[in-house]
Design an enzyme around this catalytic site. Structure first.
Site, PDB file in Angstrom:
ATOM      1  N   ASP A 168       0.833  -1.205   0.000  1.00  0.00           N
ATOM      2  CA  ASP A 168       0.000   0.000   0.000  1.00  0.00           C
ATOM      3  C   ASP A 168       0.867   1.253   0.000  1.00  0.00           C
ATOM      4  OD1 ASP A 168      -2.347   1.827   0.813  1.00  0.00           O
ATOM      5  OD2 ASP A 168      -3.282  -0.143   0.845  1.00  0.00           O
ATOM      6  N   ASP A 177      -1.690   1.575  18.052  1.00  0.00           N
ATOM      7  CA  ASP A 177      -2.513   0.403  17.780  1.00  0.00           C
ATOM      8  C   ASP A 177      -1.855  -0.552  16.788  1.00  0.00           C
ATOM      9  OD1 ASP A 177      -4.822  -0.499  18.963  1.00  0.00           O
ATOM     10  OD2 ASP A 177      -6.098   1.025  18.076  1.00  0.00           O
ATOM     11  N   HIS A 208      -3.665   5.961   3.588  1.00  0.00           N
ATOM     12  CA  HIS A 208      -4.407   4.800   3.127  1.00  0.00           C
ATOM     13  C   HIS A 208      -3.866   3.487   3.691  1.00  0.00           C
ATOM     14  CE1 HIS A 208      -5.896   1.944  -0.001  1.00  0.00           C
ATOM     15  NE2 HIS A 208      -6.899   2.791  -0.100  1.00  0.00           N
ATOM     16  N   ASN A 221      -5.828  -3.818  22.573  1.00  0.00           N
ATOM     17  CA  ASN A 221      -5.068  -3.281  23.693  1.00  0.00           C
ATOM     18  C   ASN A 221      -5.799  -2.186  24.464  1.00  0.00           C
ATOM     19  OD1 ASN A 221      -5.043  -1.275  21.781  1.00  0.00           O
ATOM     20  ND2 ASN A 221      -2.817  -1.222  21.521  1.00  0.00           N
ATOM     21  N   ALA A 347      -6.349  -7.477  -8.948  1.00  0.00           N
ATOM     22  CA  ALA A 347      -7.617  -8.066  -8.499  1.00  0.00           C
ATOM     23  C   ALA A 347      -8.111  -9.190  -9.396  1.00  0.00           C
ATOM     24  CB  ALA A 347      -8.694  -6.983  -8.391  1.00  0.00           C
ATOM     25  N   VAL A 352      -6.104 -14.716  -7.129  1.00  0.00           N
ATOM     26  CA  VAL A 352      -6.322 -13.580  -6.228  1.00  0.00           C
ATOM     27  C   VAL A 352      -7.773 -13.557  -5.757  1.00  0.00           C
ATOM     28  CG1 VAL A 352      -6.266 -11.053  -6.039  1.00  0.00           C
ATOM     29  CG2 VAL A 352      -4.489 -12.259  -7.329  1.00  0.00           C
ATOM     30  N   SER A 401     -11.227  -0.589  -0.891  1.00  0.00           N
ATOM     31  CA  SER A 401      -9.953  -0.614  -0.170  1.00  0.00           C
ATOM     32  C   SER A 401     -10.155  -0.952   1.293  1.00  0.00           C
ATOM     33  CB  SER A 401      -9.255   0.749  -0.245  1.00  0.00           C
ATOM     34  OG  SER A 401      -8.590   0.938  -1.435  1.00  0.00           O
TER      35      SER A 401
END
Length: 586
Positions: A168, A177, A208, A221, A347, A352, A401
């Site tokens: 990405d 996090d 993104h 957490n 894709a 895939v 996405s």
């Protein structure tokens, strides 16, 4: 920018916004195997007019073709010998045509309609943003409940031995996090098509990739958000270039080969390969892109990596393609006629998992989501998804996405629960276990409830992925708050039961998720509201890690309503842990 505004190759099916289709190892470049070599003769300085090309030859020793590149006005920027793909640069307008006539060369194609940026020869490291104060709450969100991830966590939150690659815009590894699950050793930048293993090269040049990473594996957490598989490890493979945030073919090839060589069980690919939304085999440049990226995907899959990719955000039928008006997106788009032979990659590549986005209801198609009979495999939440963004912050974004990483997370849970599964096994199980979704009153949706053009085989199910089942009819109560278990201590986690008539059943189900090394140190008890103690675990298991189990207790003498407690006693030193979650089913 919001995800809806990104328009190149990210969130939507267009460029960087909604989610299109589908970013490191800190080894020195020389250690990145013979599959991705850098050419010592590569130009030391950038030249105006430099364009990038994929030169395709037979897999194996590419020495002869690399020499031909240098002899015909080009330079080798990177070479992936195992798949026979060379990334070449040249300022010559005739380079591609000349190389197509060289013995041993199978295909040659320009990967962009714009110049290679000067940054390619001396890449700047992305910023390392200052971190905001961590939130003190961690609410369970509707997207997680729709795919039953909140129930899956109590069964199996994912194994730390499972690595997920985030191909990405990069990932903010300092985010509170993401840091607990971030794997810097296998993170890299593949921008420009060559692995950059410098520390921090993997960081986000947008937001993104960080958002996608949080959906896959934000830590459980107590801070901000929880990912679908909060126990797995994530690696950033940045394939987006700074400034443009475009994902060119050479970057994608680099990222997929990296995934295969570095043991990623799953990768998430929320983009399409720029600059062409669809690559057509009758175009010589695009044919080389199809071949190069296709070989890289097959290589990664052959090494045990399953690719999950976003279907795109153009609201088009991928099974009935007619026109493309958004390409090339690195210069001036033109409207062109296309056919189904023209593919959105990665894709639509074989092997895939192609993911469509559900709307907020969980049972509708998001308005922007691409669709297509026998193209879409599964669906997942993709509207207003709340997740991590750089700087310790959080944001809600929409796009396929955002749907794709939900599926990548479920795939990681499947791999965690079934370590021997191959990519094909995981891909099949995603569909088999998905929740069937019927077509809405929309003529574009064709097929059956079990499999149709909007949702494929349905919305993915995280609980089934870990071998769990939906809680049986009857009252179900859960406590997801973490409670630390220190050495030589006793702690308790309460659940308040109300609204249940009479006594508890003789088959009271007690689901326990305790993360602790050396469980032989532990005694675990269920304490009824009147103080009666029911022992669940009593210093067994020796050096085994973690107690993730459902116990059956005859509690028929106990009044159901009241405060029940899970009591954990650690009576030894050196090993600590926490009560991660527990539940009661009456």
């Amino acid at each position: 920018m919001t995800a809806l505004a990104l328009g190149t190759t990210l969130a939507l099916a267009g460029p960087v916004s909604l989610a299109q289709a589908a970013p490191l190892d800190n080894e020195p470049l020389a250690a990145f195997t013979a599959n991705a070599r850098t050419n010592a003769a590569a130009p030391a300085a950038w030249a105006a007019g430099t364009r990038a090309y994929l030169v395709i030859t037979a897999p194996g020793d590419t020495t002869a073709v690399r020499t031909a590149v240098a002899n015909n006005g080009g330079s080798v920027f990177a070479s992936y010998d195992a798949i026979g793909v060379i990334v070449a640069h040249s300022t010559s307008a005739t380079f591609a045509a000349t190389m197509r006539g060289v013995s041993g060369v199978q295909k040659v194609g320009a990967t962009r309609t714009s110049d290679v940026p000067a940054d390619a020869y001396n890449p700047a490291l992305p910023a390392n943003p200052a971190q905001a104060t961590a939130p003190t709450t961690e609410p369970v969100r509707s997207d997680m409940t729709q795919i039953k991830a909140d129930q899956a966590w109590a069964v199996n939150p994912g194994s730390a031995s499972v690595k997920v690659g985030i191909l990405d815009t990069g990932v903010d590894d300092q985010h509170q996090d993401l840091a607990p699950n971030f794997n810097a050793a296998d993170s890299v930048s593949c921008a420009y098509g060559k692995a950059d293993t410098r520390a921090g090269a993997w960081r986000d040049v947008d937001q993104h990739g960080t958002h996608v990473a949080g959906t896959v594996a934000a830590a459980k957490n107590g801070k901000g958000a929880i990912g679908v598989a909060p126990g797995v490890k994530i690696s950033s493979v940045r394939i987006a270039e700074p400034g443009s945030t475009l994902f060119f073919a050479e970057n994608t090839v680099c990222g997929l080969v990296w995934a295969g060589d570095h043991g990623f069980k799953v990768t998430n690919n929320s983009y399409y390969t720029d600059p062409w939304q669809f690559n057509c085999p009758n175009d010589l440049d695009q044919a080389a892109i199809l071949e190069g990226v296709g070989r890289a995907q097959a290589y990664a899959e052959g090494k045990g990596s399953l690719q999950v990719a976003a279907a795109g955000n153009s609201n088009v039928d991928l099974a009935n393609k007619t026109t493309d008006s958004s390409s090339p997106n690195d210069s001036t788009p033109v409207t062109r006629t296309i056919t189904n032979a023209c593919l959105d990659i990665p894709a639509e590549l074989p092997g895939v998992v192609t993911v469509a986005a559900n709307g907020t209801s969980g049972t509708s198609k998001a308005s922007f989501s691409n669709y297509g009979r026998d193209v879409i495999e599964v669906s997942a939440p993709g509207e207003s998804v709340y997740s991590t963004v750089p700087g310790g912050k959080y944001s809600s974004l929409s796009g396929t996405s955002m749907a794709s990483p939900h599926v990548a997370g479920v795939a990681a849970l499947l791999a965690s629960a079934n370590p021997a599964y191959t990519p094909a096994d995981i891909r099949a199980k995603l569909g088999e276990q998905a929740t069937d979704l019927a077509c809405p009153s929309d003529a574009r949706c064709t097929g059956t409830t079990a499999k149709n053009s909007f949702f494929g085989e349905g919305r993915v199910d995280a609980l089934k992925a870990v071998g769990g089942s939906t809680p049986p009819a009857g009252a179900y109560f859960e406590n997801l708050t973490d409670v630390a278990v220190a050495d030589n201590s006793t702690v308790e986690s309460p659940i308040t039961v109300s609204g249940v008539t009479g006594n508890a059943p003789a088959t009271l189900k007690v689901g326990v998720d305790i993360k602790h090394t050396y469980i032989g140190d532990l005694k675990v008890d269920l304490v009824a509201p009147d103080g009666t103690v029911y022992t669940l675990h009593n210093h067994t298991g020796s050096g085994t890690d973690n107690i993730v189990q459902t116990y059956t207790v005859n509690a028929s003498s106990e009044v159901a309503n009241g405060v029940w407690k899970l009591r954990v006693n650690d009576n030894a030193s050196q090993d600590t842990g926490k009560i991660d979650a527990w539940n009661l089913t009456f």
